[in-house]
Every structure is written in C-alpha cells, then in structure tokens.
Design an enzyme around this catalytic site. Structure first.
Site, short mmCIF file in Angstrom:
data_model
loop_
_atom_site.label_atom_id
_atom_site.label_comp_id
_atom_site.label_asym_id
_atom_site.label_seq_id
_atom_site.Cartn_x
_atom_site.Cartn_y
_atom_site.Cartn_z
N ASP A 35 4.53 3.49 8.43
CA ASP A 35 3.70 3.19 7.62
C ASP A 35 2.22 2.77 8.28
OD1 ASP A 35 1.99 2.83 5.40
OD2 ASP A 35 3.71 1.65 4.36
N ASP A 36 1.12 3.22 8.30
CA ASP A 36 -0.08 2.50 8.82
C ASP A 36 0.16 2.28 10.26
OD1 ASP A 36 -0.67 2.53 6.13
OD2 ASP A 36 -1.45 0.19 6.08
N CYS A 75 -1.62 6.14 1.67
CA CYS A 75 -0.24 6.25 1.55
C CYS A 75 0.30 7.22 0.63
CB CYS A 75 0.29 5.01 1.21
SG CYS A 75 0.30 3.54 2.45
N ARG A 79 2.11 10.96 1.49
CA ARG A 79 3.36 11.39 1.31
C ARG A 79 3.54 12.46 0.24
NH1 ARG A 79 5.97 6.12 2.85
NH2 ARG A 79 4.24 5.13 3.96
N LYS A 129 10.31 3.21 1.85
CA LYS A 129 8.98 3.30 0.89
C LYS A 129 8.82 4.63 0.18
CE LYS A 129 3.95 2.66 1.13
NZ LYS A 129 2.99 2.12 1.82
N HIS A 131 6.57 5.18 -2.89
CA HIS A 131 5.24 5.25 -3.13
C HIS A 131 4.56 6.67 -3.82
CE1 HIS A 131 1.40 2.97 -2.23
NE2 HIS A 131 1.64 2.98 -3.38
N SER A 156 4.64 -0.14 -1.38
CA SER A 156 4.29 -0.85 -0.39
C SER A 156 4.76 -2.40 -0.61
CB SER A 156 2.74 -1.07 0.21
OG SER A 156 2.32 0.19 0.35
N HIS A 233 3.12 -1.38 7.74
CA HIS A 233 2.02 -1.95 6.72
C HIS A 233 2.09 -3.25 6.56
CE1 HIS A 233 0.08 -2.11 2.80
NE2 HIS A 233 0.04 -0.79 2.72
N ASP A 285 2.28 7.95 8.16
CA ASP A 285 1.50 8.48 7.08
C ASP A 285 -0.01 8.39 7.01
OD1 ASP A 285 1.32 5.74 6.81
OD2 ASP A 285 1.44 5.62 4.45
N ASN A 286 -0.57 7.33 7.85
CA ASN A 286 -2.17 7.46 7.97
C ASN A 286 -2.39 6.34 9.06
OD1 ASN A 286 -1.28 5.64 5.10
ND2 ASN A 286 -2.42 4.37 6.79
N LYS A 306 -7.61 3.54 8.92
CA LYS A 306 -7.18 3.85 7.69
C LYS A 306 -8.17 3.82 6.61
CE LYS A 306 -3.83 2.23 4.16
NZ LYS A 306 -2.59 1.00 3.90
MG MG Z 1 0.11 4.09 4.69
#
Ligand code: MG
Length: 518
Positions: A35-36, A75, A79, A129, A131, A156, A233, A285-286, A306
């Site tokens: 994540d991130d 996010c 996803r 996660k 989301h 998150s 994250h 994811d980003n 992001k």
């Molecule tokens: Mg993310």
C-alpha cells in the site's frame, strides 16, 4: 450390483482421479499487494537504506518490471481495477476512495479474479486491506465478492483512531480519522477484534496465510491468495521485532515488517512443496504519500507521487515470480494491475468475464520474454470526472498530459510546485509531451518541437477513441454516508463511535489516560 452399476462406478472413480489430478496441476495464484509503496522504495529499485531481504530474493528469482502501472493513483479504485481488470470508471469506484460509513462498494455484478477462479475449482482467500466497501450487513465484503474467506481491516488503518504504532508505546505519527470507529478486524463478515492492535496484526495475517497455504497443500486444492498489506500506508507501524530495525526510520521499519511477511509466505510455499506450481505477483496499489514527508514512501526518479497523474503516482514496483516458468530478469515492457486478471485467466485456463476488460494478457512478457501486448496506458485522476475525462495518455514511450493537477497527498512544501496541493487543475492544450524512455522524470516537455507533432496527433486520437468507448459506471462513492454502516462489533451502541469495541480490557487500559476519542 448390476453390470451397468459396476461400469458407472469404475467410470466415476476414473474420472474423479483425472479431475483431481488435473485440479492439482492447476497453478496456485498469490497476489502480494503493498500500500502506497513507491517506485523508489525497495532495495531492488534503488533505495539506499530500505531493508527488504525477502523481496530482494523474490526479485532475484523473478521478473522485475520497470514500467508497471497501478490503474489509479489512490487506493479503492486501484483495488477495484486489479480485481476486475476494468478501469474504476467502469465499475463505479470513483471519485476518490471509500470511507467507513459509505453506502456503496464494488458492485456485486462486477466479476472479480476470485469469482473467475472459483468457477475453475479454486479455493479463494483474501487477507488484509480490502477498501472496496463494507455496506449494509457487510454486503460488499470479500466473502460476497468471490472469496471463500477473509481476514483483515476492510479499509486503511488511518480511517480509524490510531492507537499504538510502535512497541513499546511510541506515539503514532500523522493524523488519523478520530471520528470513525476503532479499526475492526474481520473474520469473514464477523468482527473478531475492535480496535485491533496494529503491533501484532501482521503476525495474525501471516499465520492465517500460512495455515491457508498448508491446508490447501494437504487437500490438493488449487488456490488464490490475495494478500493486501496495511503496510506501508500511513501511519507507519511495526511490531517489536521491527521497531528501530532499519536505518530508514518509521517507514523503513514498517516496510521491513511487510518484507518479513512476504518472506513468510514464500517460505511456506516452499515448505508446502508448492513453489514450483505457484504464480506470485508482488506490486503496489499506488505511489508514495509524499505529504507524509520522511514517513511516506519514495517515488525514486519519478515526478510527484500518490494522487497525481505524473509517473510517481502510478508507476510502481512489480515482480512476477514462478520458478521454472518465469526467467529471472528485468523487463522494460509495459504492464498494469489491470492486466493481472487476463493473465491469470490465461495461466489457469479460465474464461474472461463477459464484460469490457481493459487489461491484457502479460504472458508474452513474463513467460517468453518477448514484446508485450500493451502499448498504451490511460491515466485518470484521483477523482475522475466525465467532464474532464482522461488526464494523460501514454503510447509506447510517449506520454501526453491533457490536464495536470497537484493533490492533497502531496507535501505542501514539495520541492516541485507541480506536485503541491496548491497546483490547481490546468488544461494543457497542446498537451505536455514527454519521452518516458529518455526522460522518466517528466522534465523535458517536447510539445513545441516540430518533429513530435505527429506523435501528439496520434495520442490525441487514442484519447478520443478510448473515451468514446468508456461507459461510466454509476458512482459508488458519494458523500451520502451513514454512520450506522461504520463497522462496529457492538452495533447500535451509544455513545458512538467510542462504544464500538470487542476488547474491553485492551480498550480501557489504553484509553484510561487518553482523550483521543471525542
Ligand atoms: Mg494506497
């Protein structure tokens, strides 16, 4: 027993044997989703002080992408696109991200990778996660989207009050959303812990993943494991073993714990004798959350992070791993999270869902080391809007920006003013043009150079054609939220949300001297 019955019995036994044998030969699928995590965060992508020994091994034995894109710079839409192979604008996961209390979620008529594989006889599990919505009575949770089982926080962990991020009791950096209920840990559609202790969370995730792998190894069932980490994250967190374990500070410690979890999953695949028959894909994811400065990730040489349509927002690390099937190395071919569903369909022999699929099969790249099918990529902003459409288009090495905009996830003091939240949406006509092979940092605009005018014309045509074919799904992310839909293990309680707790002892111990809850 009649002769016919005997024949029937023999046929059944034989066909059962062949079906089971066939099922056992089907490859397992493991998706490891950070994540991130930015393009420059991993050791193997050049970070000098990250400690990622397990991901290093994954990369040494796998194929490392240098031009791989998440479908969105934030996010929830990212996803949705990964699981469906479709842009978030089609599935309705726009604009922005889901929050606790949102009524919507990934529409149930969307077909996920899990639903595709279930039809092929796979066991399916999601850990971590989600989301993609909770909704009334958990209607949007993973177990209603093709997953046999789920364990995790459904959004998150900054969308619930921060409790404790590092042992023993170091403060949590960065703000969390105090108005929401404590972080719920779900097993299926049941909350088993609230607020969950982040310090032991990854160990619980890993235990679940290992048990799942071993159980399926014993039964011979092919399986899908979609393991989506809360890491990295913000706020960063890590258990005792990883606190102060790296030179990189809190982000590095958090990433080290993620790396440990990756190693645990890979070790279990080996122990269970499945590594030769398992396709593993690791990505993010980003891009990095730059507003968290030294406690956010790093986009390396890419511009911004992001939330933006610059490369730092969506170009992410990606590693494909399958010993004996995927040759170790590095590729400069284009790939995307959108491509996972079609690739997995190809690998498993499953049929593509009957819907418009934006992804393409990556098999030529990952199995043959040849040119990929994907030549172009289309960038929507964090908050897509049909009025503005695409923000950018890439075709081969050229990328055109039709709109540029900074984003709240950027540092207000970022050295690059284009990334800052104060950088308002700006139409670019003619579009800014960059050659991403020669200029991955998007520094040298070519749009006024005569010889590139035909390139711009080509990109304009691609943009128009893509937008003509985009059917916008009804937005599932509205400001119309219902606090009663916020996950609470003690529904209907008062005072809300402080009453949402399953672990009274833990809760009262922590909150005795805390005024974090309103
Ligand atoms: Mg993310």
């Amino acid at each position: 027993m009649t002769g016919f019955s005997v024949l029937l019995l023999v046929f059944t036994v034989i066909s059962s044997f062949f079906c089971n044998s066939y099922a056992q030969r089907k490859p397992n699928i493991v998706i490891l989703f950070a994540d991130d995590l930015g393009y420059g965060d991993l050791e193997v992508y050049g970070h000098p002080t990250s400690s990622t020994p397990n991901i290093n091994i994954l990369a040494e034995n796998g194929l490392r992408f240098t031009q791989f894109y998440s479908a969105s710079p934030v996010c929830s839409p990212s996803r949705a696109a990964l699981l469906t192979g479709r842009y978030q604008t089609r599935s309705g996961i726009w604009p922005g991200v889901l929050i606790p209390g949102n009524k919507g979620g990934l529409p149930l008529n969307e077909t996920t990778i899990a639903e595709v594989l279930k039809q092929e006889g796979y066991k399916t599990a999601m850990i971590g996660k989600w989301h993609l919505g909770v909704g009334k009575a958990g209607m949007y949770l993973p177990t209603n989207q093709g997953f046999d089982e789920y364990m995790g926080i459904p959004y998150s962990h900054d969308m619930c009050p921060c409790l404790k991020c590092f042992y023993p009791g170091d403060k949590c950096f960065n703000t969390c959303d105090l108005q929401f209920t404590g972080c719920p840990l779900y097993n299926g559609t049941t909350i088993i812990d609230q607020p969950v202790d982040l310090l032991g969370l990854v160990e619980r995730y890993v235990d679940r993943a290992k048990n799942y792998i071993e159980t399926n190894a014993k039964s011979g069932s092919p399986f899908l494991l979609y393991f989506a980490f809360q890491h990295t994250h913000h706020p960063q967190f890590a258990g005792k073993s990883f606190r102060n374990s790296t030179l990189r500070g809190t982000f590095g410690d958090s990433l080290a714990e993620l790396d440990w979890a990756v190693g645990q999953v890979m070790d279990q695949l080996t122990k269970s004798g499945l590594s030769e028959n398992t396709f593993v894909f690791f990505t993010s994811d980003n891009g990095p959350s730059l507003r968290n400065q030294n406690r956010g990730g790093n986009a390396g040489l890419l511009k911004c992070g992001k939330g933006t349509s610059y490369e730092g927002g969506q170009r992410v690390p990606a590693i494909a791993h399958w010993p004996g099937r995927i040759a170790p190395g590095r590729t400069t071919e284009l790939g995307s999270t959108l491509d996972l569903l079609p690739t997995i369909c190809k690998i498993t022999g499953a049929s593509l869902p009957k819907a418009t699929i934006d992804g393409v099969d990556m098999s030529p790249i990952i199995f043959n080391g040849t040119k990929g099918v994907r030549e172009s990529f289309y960038y929507y902003f964090t908050e897509p809007n049909p009025k503005y459409g695409l923000y950018a288009v890439r075709n081969r090495q050229f990328k055109a920006h039709y709109y540029t905009e900074g984003q709240i996830n950027s540092d207000p003091d970022n050295h690059d003013p284009d990334c800052r939240p104060t950088s308002k949406r700006t139409a670019r006509d003619p579009p800014l043009l960059y050659d991403l092979l020669q200029d991955p940092s998007e520094q040298f605009n070519l749009n006024n150079v005569t010889e590139y005018q035909s390139i711009i014309a080509e990109l304009n045509e691609l943009k128009a054609s893509f937008e003509k074919g985009m059917v916008w799904g009804t937005s599932q992310i509205t400001r119309d939220v219902d606090p009663n839909l916020e996950p609470c293990c003690n529904p209907g309680c008062k005072p809300f949300p402080i009453c949402c707790m399953c672990h009274q002892k833990y809760h009262s111990h922590y909150y005795k001297n805390s005024n974090m809850y309103p």
